[in-house]
Design an enzyme around this catalytic site. Structure first.
Site, PDB file in Angstrom:
ATOM      1  N   GLN A   1       0.834  -1.191   0.000  1.00 38.91           N
ATOM      2  CA  GLN A   1       0.000   0.000   0.000  1.00 38.91           C
ATOM      3  C   GLN A   1       0.870   1.242   0.000  1.00 38.91           C
ATOM      4  OE1 GLN A   1      -0.509   2.535   2.688  1.00 38.91           O
ATOM      5  NE2 GLN A   1      -2.357   1.754   3.681  1.00 38.91           N
ATOM      6  N   GLY A   2       0.639   2.147  -0.933  1.00 37.70           N
ATOM      7  CA  GLY A   2       1.443   3.365  -1.022  1.00 37.70           C
ATOM      8  C   GLY A   2       0.622   4.603  -0.729  1.00 37.70           C
TER       9      GLY A   2
ATOM     10  N   SER B   1       1.102   6.557   2.769  1.00 43.07           N
ATOM     11  CA  SER B   1       1.858   7.484   3.624  1.00 43.07           C
ATOM     12  C   SER B   1       3.079   8.041   2.915  1.00 43.07           C
ATOM     13  CB  SER B   1       2.331   6.774   4.890  1.00 43.07           C
ATOM     14  OG  SER B   1       1.242   6.324   5.628  1.00 43.07           O
TER      15      SER B   1
ATOM     16  N   SER C   1       4.729  -1.477   3.964  1.00 39.23           N
ATOM     17  CA  SER C   1       4.883  -2.820   4.537  1.00 39.23           C
ATOM     18  C   SER C   1       4.957  -3.858   3.435  1.00 39.23           C
ATOM     19  CB  SER C   1       3.713  -3.148   5.456  1.00 39.23           C
ATOM     20  OG  SER C   1       3.728  -2.283   6.550  1.00 39.23           O
TER      21      SER C   1
ATOM     22  N   GLU D   1     -10.265  -2.108   5.997  1.00 36.34           N
ATOM     23  CA  GLU D   1      -9.296  -2.585   6.981  1.00 36.34           C
ATOM     24  C   GLU D   1      -9.930  -2.675   8.356  1.00 36.34           C
ATOM     25  OE1 GLU D   1      -7.632  -0.770   9.587  1.00 36.34           O
ATOM     26  OE2 GLU D   1      -6.506  -2.570  10.095  1.00 36.34           O
TER      27      GLU D   1
ATOM     28  N   GLU E   1      -4.305   8.334  18.595  1.00 32.39           N
ATOM     29  CA  GLU E   1      -4.859   9.681  18.754  1.00 32.39           C
ATOM     30  C   GLU E   1      -5.859   9.985  17.645  1.00 32.39           C
ATOM     31  OE1 GLU E   1      -1.636   8.859  19.060  1.00 32.39           O
ATOM     32  OE2 GLU E   1      -1.621   9.051  21.231  1.00 32.39           O
TER      33      GLU E   1
END
Lengths: 378, 394
Positions: free
Chosen positions: B134-135, B137, B169, B252, B378
């Site tokens: 997954q790209g 971030s 990842s 997810e 958070e």
């Protein structure tokens, strides 16, 4: 599998909310704190009219025949409204014991009157140790001809001052194994030799000392089997624990919702305080905890309804979690309300105190975590 | 309200049990014996082991349970997925691999992709013939995902992409990636992104492993230097990328599997505490029981959220419970495992006296990342507060 409330449960919940919003406002709760009786017999009768007292008793004993799970739905609403009075003591602590262990005649006699709203009862269980283990039961009942003589003191007995009759847990036989030799008795409150003294409590709920001075109880009033009462007490305790959890979950939800509303409307620094992350994260934590209360309480109630073997661990898990969560919810509830939350006029302290009362009833978090550890065979 | 399973669900459970009874013994010894050495989690050997087991599960029809039948899935109900997770946890066998492909990329393609994309990609994802990463971030786009800077410029039928992704990842084993690219620099930041499918083997793609505090390198930096992506690899429309990505993240969050495995962790920890002679310590008993209770809170609250979905309702605030609280649970649990070990807690794998070949130490360190990956605690609390409880945004 379905974790949602059924249609009838939703109706029960909604109608209970509406009824209590009208009949059990906070000024009533506050008035009962100082009231000698501590409850309104008029409201008690009205609830009986709605079938609440008999909700989870079979129809042949004047009940509605609903499940324990249905009762839990109702108890949640009652806990939310802080309904003062002997409901848990009469319906769960004693009514369920009679349903479990009573003879046909006892069930007919007692449950029917409970369901009608004609009988208030309570469980005389704990003594000066305050514990709820078999070893904590030391009050003696001596067998004589056709009767037993009970002598000793029970402490922290809820609503004994208004109860018409008690289920008394006493020791009829000594021995190494404390679980053996415990017997349950149905005792008329007016029997000679019984003295009740009311104790002043934090919540205004009525706890009493009940002294038995050579009280004579006919053998016919034994509930269940002589010397074999402990398994009944154990099961009643599990149901009492889950009922207490439902009551507390209802209160915790009131605290959460009331505090969210306040955080949305209270303006400081030109913004509602609920827009500040410090407040948002506190409330998110409380929300997570309260959701957990609902999940574990309903699961535990389901195990009672289904007589599932996980009942014991489910009850302890729920009580440990709910005890801590309700207390924390009210703690943050006061904090987020600020000064007003600390006042006598605001209702938050009623819940703050009830949370502490409930935490202690039938074992706190530490007690039940140890139970869970035992059940995990640690 | 009913916490029991239907006959059909119990039949499915039996099918899984029968299969596991037959195939579990094919797993290597190190999988079950925590005293034996196991391959590094980021090694090729471990990766290949995962694919080998995955293909067995695939052949048995246990991969893509929630995928529709038309895309090669099983079309299983949510409860059947719970049953599967329960049985896998009970047998303590490894799960599927290509989890990002199956959990995120596939469902995104199903929901937003073209027919051509579905035909091309879905089957190899399920079979783990093509591994996905997954790209999303970037160095300047962590919690603030809409701040992606990777730039895409149209050139005929192609998009020329330049930029950098981070925390990719499994990027070092991946064949394909879902990718967020800024294609409309003039538009407001949420509306300037486009969602692409990137061939990780394309010229100009460089993957550089990032070493984590565990010492392993599960994730990577991915650099794109004039990478050409054909326009047929666009998912949904130009400028809709952020919304597609939000959809991906929703997939997810609906996972239930992890909620059920927690009982195993507690049981293993109890065994370890017994071996260390700590199981009678009242403080240890209190914390162990608390972890067990919390595990059940996550489990039953997760099941309630799932039950709402099943009955066509949107999950309430309780759906956030599983992600934030569950991740924090991991950290508390493994920190506690360290505490039980006392002085031995300092010993890592390959030390003579390391307990269970240092796997608790690895879990302790690895779990530290749990409250950061897939959204920080958070951010998740903000989401619970704002979307679940309706509190105002600042």
């Amino acid at each position: 599998m379905n974790f949602e409330l059924g249609e009838e449960q939703v109706m029960l919940k909604t109608s209970a909310r509406e009824f209590l919003d009208k009949e059990c406002q906070k000024k009533h709760v506050r008035a009962m704190m100082d009231d000698e009786k501590g409850y309104s017999p008029e409201l008690w009768k009205k609830m009986a009219g709605l079938g609440w007292q008999g909700l989870a008793f079979p129809e042949q004993y004047g009940g509605v025949g609903s499940s324990f799970l249905d009762l839990v739905v109702l108890l949640e609403e009652m806990g939310r409204a802080l309904v003062p009075g002997p409901f848990l003591a009469t319906i769960v602590h004693t009514g369920r014991a009679i349903l479990l262990a009573g003879s046909e005649q006892q069930k007919k006699e007692y449950l029917t009157r409970i369901a009608n709203g004609d009988l208030v009862m309570t469980l005389a269980l704990t003594e000066e140790t305050g514990g709820i283990e078999a070893a904590d039961i030391n009050m003696k009942a001596k067998a004589a001809d056709n009767h037993f003589i009970i002598s000793g003191k029970k402490l922290f007995v809820p609503d004994a001052h208004i109860a018409d009759s008690y289920v008394v847990v006493a020791r009829t036989k000594g021995g190494v194994r404390k679980e053996n030799g415990i017997t349950l008795f149905l005792v008329d409150a007016k029997t000679k030799g019984i003295k009740v003294e009311m104790l002043k409590t934090m919540t205004g709920e009525k706890l009493c000392t009940v002294v038995f001075d050579n009280v004579s109880v006919p053998s016919a009033n034994v509930l269940g089997t002589v010397d074999k009462g402990w398994p009944v007490v154990k099961q009643v305790l599990e149901e009492a624990i889950i009922a207490e959890c439902a009551w507390m979950t209802g209160g915790a939800r009131w605290v959460l919702e009331t505090t969210i509303d306040y955080a949305k409307s209270r303006i400081q620094f030109g913004h509602p305080i609920g827009s500040f992350q410090a407040i948002q994260h506190k409330l998110a934590n409380v929300a997570v905890e309260v959701e957990g209360c609902t999940s574990l309480t309903y699961y535990a109630a389901w195990t009672v309804t289904e007589n599932d073997p996980n009942r014991t661990v489910a009850a302890s898990m729920a009580k440990a979690w709910v005890s801590d969560s309700y207390k924390h919810a009210t703690f943050e509830g006061v904090q987020i309300h600020g000064g007003i939350g600390f006042t006598w006029d605001h209702d938050m302290h009623l819940y703050f105190k009830r949370a502490k009362h409930g935490e202690i009833a039938f074992g706190d978090g530490d007690y039940h975590r140890e139970k869970v550890a035992q059940l995990l065979k640690m | 309200m009913d916490f029991s399973y239907s006959e059909k669900e119990e039949a499915f459970r039996q099918e899984i049990r029968d299969w596991l009874a037959k195939h579990t013994k094919e797993l290597p010894k190190w999988w079950f014996d925590r005293k034996l050495k196991r391959p590094d989690s980021d090694s090729r050997e471990y990766h290949d082991f995962g694919i080998w087991w995955h293909k067995k599960l695939y052949d048995a029809g246990f991969v893509g349970l929630n995928w529709p039948k038309e895309y090669g899935g099983r079309g299983a109900t949510l409860i059947e997925q719970v049953v599967f997770s329960e049985e896998m946890a009970r047998a303590q066998v490894p799960g599927i691999t290509n989890t990002i492909g199956i959990g995120w990329c596939g469902p995104t393609i199903m929901a937003f992709g073209t027919e051509e994309q579905k035909k091309r990609f879905l089957q190899p994802i399920l079979k783990a013939d093509e591994i996905w990463c997954q790209g999303f971030s970037e160095p300047e786009a962590g919690s603030d995902l809409a701040n992606c800077q990777t730039k895409g410029v149209q050139d005929g039928d192609y998009w020329i992409v330049n930029g950098q992704k981070v925390w990719t990842s499994g990027g070092h084993y991946s064949d394909w990636s879902i990718l967020l690219v800024r294609t409309e620099p003039e538009a407001p930041k949420h509306r300037g992104l486009t969602f692409f499918l990137l061939d990780m083997h394309a010229p100009g793609v460089t993957v550089r492993p990032l070493r984590q505090m565990t010492g392993a390198a599960e994730f990577n930096e991915t650099f794109m230097d004039n990478v050409r992506i054909h326009k047929s690899m666009m998912v949904s429309e130009r400028g809709r990328g952020f919304y597609v990505a939000m959809g991906t993240l929703e997939f997810e969050r609906s996972g239930i599997g992890a909620a059920i495995g927690r009982e195993n962790t507690v049981q293993d920890m109890i065994e370890m505490a017994k071996e260390m002679g700590k199981s009678k310590d009242p403080l240890v008993r209190q914390r162990m029981a608390q972890l067990y209770i919390e595990g059940n809170v996550v489990k039953y609250t997760g099941l309630r959220a799932l039950s709402r979905q099943l009955h066509g309702m949107t999950p309430g605030p309780e759906s956030g419970v599983m992600s934030a609280f569950g991740m924090e649970w991991n950290q508390r649990a493994y920190d506690f495992a360290m505490q039980i070990q006392g002085p031995y807690a300092r010993l890592m794998r390959d030390s003579k006296y390391a307990i269970d070949d240092g796997r608790w130490q690895h879990s302790f360190l690895r779990s530290r990342g749990n409250t950061i990956e897939t959204g920080t605690s958070e951010i998740k609390r903000n989401v619970i507060a704002q979307r679940g409880l309706g509190l105002p945004r600042e």
